[in-house]
Motif scaffolding. Structure first.
Motif: not given
Length: 96
Positions: A4-8
């Motif tokens: 989730l963090l890298p995608a965000l």
């Protein structure tokens, strides 16, 4: 969850890049428009033609005669769609 963090972060970077490119195009178009306006003004001056004045600008002159510079700037912006700095400069030219 770990993805989730890298995608965000990737989404935020993409939005920033798109916004930056759009801002550069907008600035380039604004500069081009300003050059065209100067050229048209020069052509009109060379031909001895004056641009007809909008009758609604009489309201601005009335406000200036009554010492209401800020209201005159507001009306100018409403009539022309100009920015604050441009409207202020134009009002100050009209005051001379």
């Amino acid at each position: 969850m770990e993805y989730l963090l890298p995608a965000l972060l990737l989404a935020v970077i993409a939005v920033a890049m798109i916004t930056s490119a759009s801002d550069r195009r907008s600035k380039a178009l604004d500069r081009r428009l300003q050059r065209l306006e100067r050229k048209v003004d020069l052509l009109l001056a060379e031909a001895g033609v004056q641009e007809p004045e909008d009758p609604r600008l009489a309201e601005i002159d009335d406000l200036l005669a009554r010492g209401k510079k800020i209201q005159a700037i507001k009306v100018h912006r409403e009539l022309t769609g100009s920015g604050l700095v441009e409207a202020k400069e134009e009002i100050e030219r009209r005051m001379r």
